[in-house]
Enzyme design. Sequence first.
Site, PDB file in Angstrom:
ATOM      1  CG  ASP A  63       2.621  -0.220   5.303  1.00 57.48           C
ATOM      2  OD1 ASP A  63       2.251  -0.632   4.183  1.00 57.48           O
ATOM      3  OD2 ASP A  63       1.909   0.514   6.019  1.00 57.48           O
ATOM      4  CE1 TYR A  82      -5.611   4.244   2.737  1.00 56.87           C
ATOM      5  CE2 TYR A  82      -4.441   2.380   3.719  1.00 56.87           C
ATOM      6  CZ  TYR A  82      -4.443   3.530   2.942  1.00 56.87           C
ATOM      7  OH  TYR A  82      -3.258   3.960   2.365  1.00 56.87           O
ATOM      8  CD  GLU A 122       3.152   5.755   4.827  1.00 57.48           C
ATOM      9  OE1 GLU A 122       3.303   4.522   4.798  1.00 57.48           O
ATOM     10  OE2 GLU A 122       2.571   6.344   5.754  1.00 57.48           O
ATOM     11  CG  ASP A 164      -1.653   1.333   1.369  1.00 59.85           C
ATOM     12  OD1 ASP A 164      -2.453   1.671   0.485  1.00 59.85           O
ATOM     13  OD2 ASP A 164      -1.380   2.038   2.362  1.00 59.85           O
TER      14      ASP A 164
END
Length: 619
Positions: free
Chosen positions: A166, A322, A569, A163
């Site tokens: 990570d 999410y 990120e 995703d």
Amino acid sequence: MYGRDPWGGPLEINNADSATDDDRSRNLNDFDKAALSRPLDETQQSWLLGPGEQKKKKYVDLGCIIVSRKIFVWTVGLILAAGFIAGFVTLIVKTVPRHHKHPPPPDNYTIALQKALMFFNAQKSGKLPRHNNVSWRGNSCMNDGKADKSGAVLKDLVGGYYDAGDAIKFHFPKAFAMTMLSWSVIEYSAKYEAAGELNHVKEIIKWGTDYFLKTFNSSADSINQIVSQVGKGDTSGGESDPNDHSCWMRPEDIDYDRPVTECSSCSDLAAEMAAALASASIVFKDNKAYSKKLVHGAATLWKFARDQRGSYSTGADAATFYNSSMYWDEYVWGGTWMYYATGNQSYLYLASHPKLAKHAGAFWGGPDYGVLSWDNKLTGAQVLLTRLRLFLSPGYPYEETLQTFHNQTSIIMCSYLPYFSSFNRTKGGLIQLNHGRPQPLQYVVNAAFLATLYSDYLDAADTPGWYCGPNFYSTNELRKFAQTQIDYILGKNPRKMSYLVGFGNHYPKQVHHRGASIPKNRVKYSCTGGYKWRDAKKSNPNTIVGAMVAGPDRHDGFHDVRTNYNYTEPTLAGNAGLVAALVALSGETTATKIDKNTIFSAVPPMFPTPPPPPAPWKP
């Protein structure tokens, strides 16, 4: 005297024959004068002149036509001269060195597009293709699903995408990312082709859809569960529970257990996955077998989404990262894509039903109204259905809802413009679609894509603009909005910072990403052994080209710190929106913009041709 006649009978020889030669000559002269007293024809003249004194003919007989000798000679000469000149010119052209006219250099949007697509190569999980073109990546997580101890039915979950920074595979945002990529290809395949990236982006989509087909029984017509996540992000267990968030390791070195999460009532996830497969089936419509497989999988997921209601994130690990706010918007979004993929009007009837639109929030607004994201698909669905109204105009019984969606799309486009106060902007000009909360860029790129796409819809429909209240605005206003926002991301901001890694000279160097921050030096770092790379103050040893980071704060500030994921990120969903916006803006403005018809390839005619008139009546 008599002589012998060879033909028989006597031959009398007169005495006159014995005359002298002079007498004969005189007699001949007298005869000639008498003979020439009348004109001779051409044949007679030839007898007298003999073969050496024949006249040249003035005409040439070509069989089918008689032409003047002079014209014939000049014509043949001219033909031979022209042939010689043509051959000489051809020889010169072939021997003289050629100077090719080079195409114009690609614009910034095209260059950025090519880089942004590379991020997906860096995020691939499983056995990597031979030409992945990311030198510091390798095969990883080859036992996903196989080593699961939770009792999951599906055991082969190798592949797909990680995703973000990570190694978790969150299927909800990933499905949205694949849908966005497919949508951009359907609309702008010619621009992808011009940029040399059409095959690349289709390969990226297929890598995702191949994986999704593994996450449920795609060969069945009916299912009762799907996989929602691979990996774990809950860090409450500390060092005693190593997982994808508590550990800082290269994906290639992961040796801890990666649990598989399944759900049996997850309408939002199933409908989003159906949208991903349905939209991809249009992308791959020329591969009939694969397209049919995708449509069947999408129909199975859609049935599951409708039959077993619920939210995928309820009580799940994904809720922290999410969380899904509802599933009604996925019904509108997924139903629209199912209609485009199949042409079955039952999907359109559901997607445009007023009650469903009301449940999805189409009529009550709210602070996030008009903001397309991995959680809220309503705005995207409204734009898609407005497209249907603009180009096909299906009429009753869909017109009422479609007209409402069209009006609301116009209002949403108005809210993006700087003349209105629906959303604040930073001093540098970045629109605050998430109202100052962290990680703003993923929402900005989606809005830039929708604005450019809608302007292209209007242009294709020969509509010069739209109304915001009493004021009329040109479609150029939407492109200008999209350009200013994407230009901000590419470096036209107060910090002169490009938030797309690898674009320009000044971009984030400490991207929050495990694989990029740990060197590929044949050293396997343990779960906690990688912390030294996480906490290092130096730049990442590996440049993750094409990653769009989370972005600046509401004051245009940015901290290039690896541990601060709210700034540094990148995510799949964010990059998918960026790719869509970049391809929409790329290329010449006069070039072909959208593909009007491909998305309707499975849609039957709205108004079938009437039957032929009856035969004339006969008594």
